[in-house]
Design a protein around this motif. Sequence first.
Motif, PDB file in Angstrom:
ATOM      1  N   ARG A   1      -7.146  -1.538  -6.885  1.00  0.00           N
ATOM      2  CA  ARG A   1      -6.704  -2.879  -6.504  1.00  0.00           C
ATOM      3  C   ARG A   1      -5.826  -3.434  -7.616  1.00  0.00           C
TER       4      ARG A   1
ATOM      5  N   TYR B   1      -9.283   2.266   5.605  1.00  0.00           N
ATOM      6  CA  TYR B   1      -9.474   3.389   4.679  1.00  0.00           C
ATOM      7  C   TYR B   1     -10.943   3.645   4.357  1.00  0.00           C
TER       8      TYR B   1
ATOM      9  N   VAL C   1     -12.432   6.424   1.390  1.00  0.00           N
ATOM     10  CA  VAL C   1     -13.091   5.806   0.237  1.00  0.00           C
ATOM     11  C   VAL C   1     -14.538   6.272   0.148  1.00  0.00           C
TER      12      VAL C   1
ATOM     13  N   THR D   1     -12.351   9.016  -2.454  1.00  0.00           N
ATOM     14  CA  THR D   1     -10.983   8.715  -2.880  1.00  0.00           C
ATOM     15  C   THR D   1     -10.966   7.444  -3.719  1.00  0.00           C
TER      16      THR D   1
ATOM     17  N   VAL E   1      -3.798  -0.650  -3.407  1.00  0.00           N
ATOM     18  CA  VAL E   1      -3.634  -1.865  -2.610  1.00  0.00           C
ATOM     19  C   VAL E   1      -3.225  -2.995  -3.546  1.00  0.00           C
TER      20      VAL E   1
ATOM     21  N   ASN F   1       0.870  -1.180   0.000  1.00  0.00           N
ATOM     22  CA  ASN F   1       0.000   0.000   0.000  1.00  0.00           C
ATOM     23  C   ASN F   1       0.910   1.234   0.000  1.00  0.00           C
TER      24      ASN F   1
ATOM     25  N   LEU G   1      -9.083  -2.459   3.982  1.00  0.00           N
ATOM     26  CA  LEU G   1     -10.135  -1.621   3.413  1.00  0.00           C
ATOM     27  C   LEU G   1     -10.939  -0.934   4.509  1.00  0.00           C
TER      28      LEU G   1
ATOM     29  N   ARG H   1      -5.372   9.009  -4.192  1.00  0.00           N
ATOM     30  CA  ARG H   1      -5.752   7.642  -4.518  1.00  0.00           C
ATOM     31  C   ARG H   1      -5.203   6.717  -3.456  1.00  0.00           C
ATOM     32  N   ILE H   2      -5.807   5.556  -3.332  1.00  0.00           N
ATOM     33  CA  ILE H   2      -5.322   4.510  -2.436  1.00  0.00           C
ATOM     34  C   ILE H   2      -5.053   3.286  -3.294  1.00  0.00           C
TER      35      ILE H   2
ATOM     36  N   LEU I   1     -10.027   3.942  -5.122  1.00  0.00           N
ATOM     37  CA  LEU I   1      -9.342   2.766  -4.592  1.00  0.00           C
ATOM     38  C   LEU I   1      -8.912   1.908  -5.774  1.00  0.00           C
TER      39      LEU I   1
END
Length: 463
Positions: free
Chosen positions: A208, A196, A200, A204, A181, A160, A193, A178-179, A206
Amino acid sequence: MSPSTDTTAAPVVSVIGTGYLGATHAAATAELGLDVVGVDADPAKIDALARGEVPFYEPGLPELLRRHTETGRLRFTTSVAEAVAAADVHFVCVGTPQQRGSNAADLSYVEAATLAVARSLTHDGLIVGKSTVPVGTAARLRTLARAAAPDGVEVDLVWNPEFLREGKAVEDTLRPDRIVVGSEPGTDVEPLLRVYARPVEDGTPLIRCDLPTAELVKVSANAFLATKISFINAIAEVCDAAGADVAVLADALGHDARIGRQFLDAGLGFGGGCLPKDIRALAHRAGELGAGRAATLLQQVDEINMAQRQRVIDTVLQVCGGSVLNRRVGVLGAAFKPRTDDVRDSPALNVAAALHLRGAQVVVFDPQAGATAQRQFPTLGYGASVAEAVAGADVVLVLTEWDEFAHADPARLRALVASPQVVDARHCLDERAWRAAGWSVHGLAPAREAPAEPRAQDALVPA
């Protein structure tokens, strides 16, 4: 504080490493509503953090620390075992500095932290890497963590990456762009998750992905920004040769939504603890993987950036008639950028120290980084204000674009100097106002292929 047994509740979080990244992440995660325990091997640092004190300047962070240590939502310890026993999700936030004698990243700290967490687990847990690492590291650490975990305890590892900007790190953690993962198929990332959930829910994005992609996102972002800076500095040389205005050119480019205006300021170039080491580590890893064109591109980006420091030195030498011996040089700026006291690989200090080695009497002022600069380079002179730095100066250098410098009164400063010569290496001054006040305002000297003087990066050695 104990680990959560409710699979829908916010997990308890441990943060391994409480340097710049770790301290900010721990405090901001508590602000998001989670219980957090931070870990560091340095008892003095832990005691300071518990009092809401940080050994670096980051706006908003001390207030966040004090608020959540007082409520009990955030606490600190020197015991990895204690922290791991209390938590469900374990963030690894230790440094990955450049190896001595190599451009490769030193992974010893991140490996040691990952293994320490895995060996200390008393219940199933998720290790989350946030450190910037070469692609391929996460998969290897995942294998090591699973092998090191006690019998009967399940552990998995995801990546992350962090995207903090110094000076805006709290905001970047609470409201990230952005996040990302990254995980292997079958990994349960639900606990992360839940960490965050608030950002989210606030919109924001997410993302993956797999582990290699997550590892590459951060270094690729830094490499692109570095490339953008070196690009505009290369174009600035063309502008100088053609009599064009690079600042106006950058504004025109910036109106193109595909390009944008940020990171198109020509001048002294980038420094700090991230961009230089990250592009070098990525170039090194790209070479290992056989991606030669990427490695060559990043090397050129690095070379253009480092050459900007020599251009500033050349400009000062020209202004001073070819020599700075016994000339007084007032330097405004020590941090690698404004809103921080970070002087790691600072272009400003690099130039200041190089001029000092050429016999100049250098006096530096920075609103926040004076103390950190003085610890690293005690042989330079330091002033407590802009006025002290420029008093009696034969030339003034603006090397960090603090608002205090950009908005300084040129008429007042004109009365303090021996000679009204200013080198605006960050293009942050109102040139017309300074010229109207009697100053000669200088840009950067043309680049030269083989400088007669030692390169600035070779001349800078902390005393």
